[in-house]
Design a protein around this motif. Structure first.
Motif, PDB file in Angstrom:
ATOM      1  N   VAL A 469      25.539 -13.867   3.265  1.00 20.11           N
ATOM      2  CA  VAL A 469      24.396 -12.843   2.222  1.00 20.11           C
ATOM      3  C   VAL A 469      23.447 -13.284   2.817  1.00 20.11           C
ATOM      4  O   VAL A 469      23.344 -15.678   2.563  1.00 20.11           O
ATOM      5  N   PHE A 470      22.468 -13.050   2.918  1.00 20.73           N
ATOM      6  CA  PHE A 470      21.343 -14.348   4.074  1.00 20.73           C
ATOM      7  C   PHE A 470      20.101 -13.338   3.015  1.00 20.73           C
ATOM      8  O   PHE A 470      19.596 -11.813   3.390  1.00 20.73           O
ATOM      9  N   VAL A 471      18.876 -13.710   1.955  1.00 20.63           N
ATOM     10  CA  VAL A 471      17.825 -13.548   1.716  1.00 20.63           C
ATOM     11  C   VAL A 471      16.904 -13.717   2.417  1.00 20.63           C
ATOM     12  O   VAL A 471      16.873 -15.315   1.829  1.00 20.63           O
ATOM     13  N   ALA A 472      14.838 -12.785   2.871  1.00 22.19           N
ATOM     14  CA  ALA A 472      14.464 -13.164   3.482  1.00 22.19           C
ATOM     15  C   ALA A 472      13.180 -13.005   2.039  1.00 22.19           C
ATOM     16  O   ALA A 472      13.651 -11.395   2.292  1.00 22.19           O
ATOM     17  N   SER A 473      12.374 -13.834   2.060  1.00 21.07           N
ATOM     18  CA  SER A 473      11.221 -12.843   1.393  1.00 21.07           C
ATOM     19  C   SER A 473      10.430 -13.912   1.797  1.00 21.07           C
ATOM     20  O   SER A 473       9.813 -15.055   2.623  1.00 21.07           O
ATOM     21  N   GLY A 474       8.924 -13.082   1.092  1.00 15.42           N
ATOM     22  CA  GLY A 474       7.900 -13.349   1.527  1.00 15.42           C
ATOM     23  C   GLY A 474       6.810 -14.423   0.956  1.00 15.42           C
ATOM     24  O   GLY A 474       6.958 -13.683  -0.662  1.00 15.42           O
ATOM     25  N   TYR A 475       6.277 -15.306   0.523  1.00 11.61           N
ATOM     26  CA  TYR A 475       5.610 -15.954  -0.418  1.00 11.61           C
ATOM     27  C   TYR A 475       4.342 -14.982  -1.041  1.00 11.61           C
ATOM     28  O   TYR A 475       3.567 -15.272  -2.092  1.00 11.61           O
ATOM     29  N   TYR A 476       3.386 -14.415  -0.353  1.00  9.67           N
ATOM     30  CA  TYR A 476       2.242 -13.484  -0.313  1.00  9.67           C
ATOM     31  C   TYR A 476       3.259 -12.059  -0.192  1.00  9.67           C
ATOM     32  O   TYR A 476       2.051 -10.809  -0.182  1.00  9.67           O
ATOM     33  N   ASP A 477       3.642 -11.360  -0.883  1.00 12.00           N
ATOM     34  CA  ASP A 477       4.454  -9.983  -1.482  1.00 12.00           C
ATOM     35  C   ASP A 477       4.671  -9.928  -2.927  1.00 12.00           C
ATOM     36  O   ASP A 477       5.451 -11.351  -3.602  1.00 12.00           O
ATOM     37  N   LEU A 478       3.708  -9.622  -3.316  1.00 13.39           N
ATOM     38  CA  LEU A 478       3.265  -8.953  -4.777  1.00 13.39           C
ATOM     39  C   LEU A 478       3.909  -8.243  -5.606  1.00 13.39           C
ATOM     40  O   LEU A 478       3.851  -8.170  -6.241  1.00 13.39           O
ATOM     41  N   VAL A 479       4.932  -7.227  -4.840  1.00  9.49           N
ATOM     42  CA  VAL A 479       5.670  -6.490  -4.947  1.00  9.49           C
ATOM     43  C   VAL A 479       7.311  -7.478  -5.586  1.00  9.49           C
ATOM     44  O   VAL A 479       7.822  -6.691  -6.357  1.00  9.49           O
ATOM     45  N   THR A 480       7.553  -7.769  -4.071  1.00  8.11           N
ATOM     46  CA  THR A 480       9.168  -8.142  -3.963  1.00  8.11           C
ATOM     47  C   THR A 480       9.393  -9.153  -4.205  1.00  8.11           C
ATOM     48  O   THR A 480       9.194  -9.927  -2.853  1.00  8.11           O
ATOM     49  N   THR A 481       8.930 -10.382  -5.455  1.00 11.23           N
ATOM     50  CA  THR A 481       8.511 -11.444  -5.074  1.00 11.23           C
ATOM     51  C   THR A 481       9.962 -12.083  -4.855  1.00 11.23           C
ATOM     52  O   THR A 481      11.114 -12.208  -5.594  1.00 11.23           O
ATOM     53  N   PRO A 482       9.691 -13.809  -4.053  1.00 13.34           N
ATOM     54  CA  PRO A 482      10.777 -14.460  -3.918  1.00 13.34           C
ATOM     55  C   PRO A 482      11.695 -14.688  -5.373  1.00 13.34           C
ATOM     56  O   PRO A 482      12.904 -14.999  -5.386  1.00 13.34           O
ATOM     57  N   ALA A 483      10.923 -14.844  -6.207  1.00 12.15           N
ATOM     58  CA  ALA A 483      11.524 -15.540  -7.426  1.00 12.15           C
ATOM     59  C   ALA A 483      12.303 -14.494  -7.844  1.00 12.15           C
ATOM     60  O   ALA A 483      12.827 -14.972  -8.612  1.00 12.15           O
ATOM     61  N   ASP A 484      11.819 -13.431  -7.925  1.00 14.88           N
ATOM     62  CA  ASP A 484      12.357 -12.113  -8.428  1.00 14.88           C
ATOM     63  C   ASP A 484      13.434 -12.300  -8.034  1.00 14.88           C
ATOM     64  O   ASP A 484      14.961 -11.336  -8.582  1.00 14.88           O
ATOM     65  N   ALA A 485      13.222 -12.076  -6.483  1.00 15.70           N
ATOM     66  CA  ALA A 485      14.902 -12.072  -5.684  1.00 15.70           C
ATOM     67  C   ALA A 485      16.312 -12.587  -6.126  1.00 15.70           C
ATOM     68  O   ALA A 485      17.225 -12.951  -6.301  1.00 15.70           O
ATOM     69  N   ARG A 486      15.690 -14.733  -6.002  1.00 18.15           N
ATOM     70  CA  ARG A 486      16.446 -14.886  -6.400  1.00 18.15           C
ATOM     71  C   ARG A 486      16.708 -14.389  -7.962  1.00 18.15           C
ATOM     72  O   ARG A 486      17.972 -14.797  -7.968  1.00 18.15           O
ATOM     73  N   ALA A 487      15.530 -14.910  -8.810  1.00 16.65           N
ATOM     74  CA  ALA A 487      16.700 -14.042 -10.392  1.00 16.65           C
ATOM     75  C   ALA A 487      17.936 -13.351 -10.190  1.00 16.65           C
ATOM     76  O   ALA A 487      18.479 -13.233 -10.597  1.00 16.65           O
ATOM     77  N   GLN A 488      17.532 -12.101  -9.821  1.00 19.87           N
ATOM     78  CA  GLN A 488      18.624 -11.138  -9.893  1.00 19.87           C
ATOM     79  C   GLN A 488      20.003 -11.735  -9.152  1.00 19.87           C
ATOM     80  O   GLN A 488      20.959 -10.956  -9.547  1.00 19.87           O
ATOM     81  N   LEU A 489      20.074 -12.429  -8.017  1.00 23.75           N
ATOM     82  CA  LEU A 489      20.964 -12.599  -7.352  1.00 23.75           C
ATOM     83  C   LEU A 489      21.792 -13.377  -8.487  1.00 23.75           C
ATOM     84  O   LEU A 489      23.107 -13.551  -8.407  1.00 23.75           O
ATOM     85  N   GLU A 490      21.005 -14.237  -8.409  1.00 25.77           N
ATOM     86  CA  GLU A 490      22.159 -15.107  -9.551  1.00 25.77           C
ATOM     87  C   GLU A 490      22.242 -15.101 -11.228  1.00 25.77           C
ATOM     88  O   GLU A 490      23.418 -15.450 -11.426  1.00 25.77           O
ATOM     89  N   ALA A 491      21.494 -13.484 -11.368  1.00 29.67           N
ATOM     90  CA  ALA A 491      22.126 -13.276 -12.736  1.00 29.67           C
ATOM     91  C   ALA A 491      23.458 -12.641 -12.600  1.00 29.67           C
ATOM     92  O   ALA A 491      24.107 -12.582 -13.429  1.00 29.67           O
ATOM     93  N   ALA A 492      24.028 -12.248 -11.009  1.00 28.19           N
ATOM     94  CA  ALA A 492      24.861 -11.120 -11.074  1.00 28.19           C
ATOM     95  C   ALA A 492      25.982 -12.424 -10.809  1.00 28.19           C
ATOM     96  O   ALA A 492      26.911 -12.341  -9.872  1.00 28.19           O
ATOM     97  N   ASN A 493      25.612 -13.808 -10.456  1.00 29.65           N
ATOM     98  CA  ASN A 493      26.538 -15.069 -10.275  1.00 29.65           C
ATOM     99  C   ASN A 493      27.424 -14.883  -9.000  1.00 29.65           C
ATOM    100  O   ASN A 493      28.931 -14.852  -8.493  1.00 29.65           O
ATOM    101  N   LEU A 494      26.222 -13.976  -7.947  1.00 31.35           N
ATOM    102  CA  LEU A 494      26.842 -14.513  -6.750  1.00 31.35           C
ATOM    103  C   LEU A 494      27.374 -15.953  -5.455  1.00 31.35           C
ATOM    104  O   LEU A 494      27.652 -17.114  -6.491  1.00 31.35           O
ATOM    105  N   PRO A 495      28.982 -16.058  -5.545  1.00 30.50           N
ATOM    106  CA  PRO A 495      29.267 -17.323  -4.617  1.00 30.50           C
ATOM    107  C   PRO A 495      27.821 -18.207  -4.284  1.00 30.50           C
ATOM    108  O   PRO A 495      27.714 -17.494  -2.906  1.00 30.50           O
TER     109      PRO A 495
END
Length: 530
Positions: A469-495
């Motif tokens: 999985v490759f997750v790409a985010s933009g610092y200036y995205d206030l709609v789908t933020t990098p912090a939220d992307a990481r939190a959502q995927l980390e909560a699912a315990n991906l390898p």
């Protein structure tokens, strides 16, 4: 200040939560109208010609081109046309329009195939097509805050990943030129499961038509497309529970842009990524990076440095203070210390921040430059428009969307005519909201109502030990933020060893503003890594 949960309804297009208000009206999964057993049969040879002859034959236009890309000269074939989806009786159910680019000067046997789509729900694929990885690229007169009136430019994309992978841009039913078959209710395709099933059918047909069953396969989804990309592996593999078809198609990789994988609407407002304090704290890095870009933050450094500093504070003292505040245990001295640090980092006054020590992204967009009479964009917070006379439309009046959309649409339509020689007597729907959003079915078959879409990826990675999985985010995205992307995927315990994160000094369309080449290089590396 605004509750963290209230911003869900404000995100609209990008997160796909636009239909939350209509979610209660969504119909249950109905096998009579959206049968998972409706497997598409391969089109007959007469149906894959140039669209001549029978009026029911799929439209197809093939052109040949050359391109200097990534330091080499290549040749490629562009195939613009329809693929018929059929039910078990052989009756057509839909015509999905796609744009295929196949390199012709190399052996295609082992070349990866990248299937690409955007979001919405209701968006066609022209954004990523024209912004970063297709063979042609839109040219705007400025990297940030461009003019939104013609003329707009079009150029060869020398950073396209066509050198290492064949590309297939897919427009879901109801977007672009894709339509349901005559007499078929489009709602049959408008839902999380329904949409994924139709795209899985398309991919299966494409692999058969082009003889690419043994090629490495990747999917790339942006915005709501990240949800589509997350659930597609189960539909491509198949199951007696979810879709009733065993396709046996596995993926080598899933690419997520503008990621939004929290729990679906109707799950009580929680997104499965921690307490309210944790969710509020994750807002801070993006707004601090934005404040720094506009010269309003005391933090120094480039976007990566500023974002990292803000993230460290958010995950430490700030989150702890928010939790104490919500528990009623935050003392006056600590509150004052946190408030002082927030004013230093965000450029907002203590009064603007308020007693709850929290400002959400939408409030921040209106407050940061209010003294200058400006509002910043949610989709890309580097963009601005005057605050006055706003129509308050979350998309048409967003300073980013209203500036870059006209250029993308114009350049795409010019490419259709001049480069791909596509002539159709119907408009290409860049984004289609009418009926689709109100009809979108968020209810899923055999999935717990509070399960996040990140769990779909975790399940797919368990079934397929080679899936990356490759997750790409933009610092200036206030709609789908990098912090939220990481939190959502980390909560699912991906390898963790199979997940790659990359962030860019850009917005929701993370390839705008000078970052397209960097993203293309990272994607190229992902596609060619073992």
């Amino acid at each position: 200040m605004t509750s963290v949960f209230n911003r869900i309804g404000a995100l609209l297009l990008a997160v796909g939560w636009v239909a939350v208000a209509g979610c209660a009206n969504a119909q249950p999964y109905d096998l009579a109208t959206s049968s998972p057993l409706e497997q598409a049969d391969a089109p007959a040879k007469s149906e894959v010609g140039a669209g001549k002859g029978s009026p029911d034959a799929p439209y197809r236009k093939v052109t040949r081109h050359s391109l200097d890309v990534n330091g080499q000269s290549i040749t490629y074939e562009a195939i613009a046309g329809e693929t018929l989806l059929r039910d078990m009786t052989g009756a057509a159910t839909a015509r999905i329009f796609s744009f295929t680019y196949k390199r012709t000067d190399v052996d295609e046997t082992d070349r990866p195939v990248l299937f690409v789509f955007n979001g919405g729900p209701g968006s066609a694929s022209l954004w990523i097509h024209m912004g970063a990885i297709g063979p042609k690229q839109v040219v705007l007169d400025n990297e940030v805050n461009p003019s939104n009136v013609p003329p707009f430019g079009l150029k060869d994309n020398t950073a396209s990943v066509l050198d290492v992978a064949d590309l297939v841009f897919i427009d879901p039913v109801g977007t672009g030129f894709s339509r349901p078959a005559e007499g078929v209710n489009p709602r049959r395709f408008w839902g999380v499961d329904e949409d994924a099933e139709s795209i899985a059918q398309f991919i299966e047909l494409w692999l058969s038509e082009h003889g690419r069953w043994n090629s490495p396969k990747y999917v790339l989804g942006e915005s709501y497309g990240s949800i589509r990309a997350a659930v597609l592996p189960r539909f491509l593999m198949g199951s007696p529970i979810y879709n009733g078809v065993m396709r046996g198609i596995t993926l080598d990789g899933v690419v997520l842009l503008g990621t939004t994988l929290g729990a679906r609407p109707g799950s009580g407002g929680q997104d499965g990524t921690g307490s309210v304090a944790e969710q509020q704290a994750r807002v801070l890095p993006g707004i601090v990076a934005t404040a720094a870009f506009h010269g309003r933050s005391a933090l120094e450094g480039d976007a990566t440095d500023v974002f990292s500093q803000a993230a460290a504070y958010a995950d430490g003292p700030y989150r702890a203070a928010l939790q104490k505040l919500q528990d009623g245990t935050l003392d006056a001295a600590e509150r004052q210390s946190v408030l002082a640090e927030l004013t230093r980092m965000t450029g907002l006054s203590a009064d603007q921040i308020g007693d709850d020590l929290y400002v959400d992204e939408r409030e921040f967009a209106k407050l940061l430059l209010v003294g200058a009479g400006l509002e910043i964009g949610m989709y890309d917070s580097r963009y601005t428009l005057p605050s006055a006379q706003s129509g308050n439309d979350p998309v048409a009046d967003d300073p980013a969307m209203t500036r870059y959309v006209p250029g993308f649409v114009a350049a795409f339509n010019q490419m259709l005519r001049d480069d791909l020689d596509v002539r159709l007597a119907r408009p290409y729907l860049a984004i289609y909201w009418k009926d689709l959003l109100q009809s979108w079915n968020w209810q899923r078959r055999a999935i717990p109502p509070d399960q996040s879409y990140a769990e779909d990826i975790a399940i797919a990675m368990r079934r397929n030990p080679d899936l990356r999985v490759f997750v790409a985010s933009g610092y200036y995205d206030l709609v789908t933020t990098p912090a939220d992307a990481r939190a959502q995927l980390e909560a699912a315990n991906l390898p963790a060893e199979r997940v790659r994160y990359e962030d860019y000094a850009s917005g929701h369309m993370l390839y705008l503003g000078g970052t397209a080449d960097a993203f293309a290089d990272d994607l190229r590396e992902f596609l060619t890594s073992p």
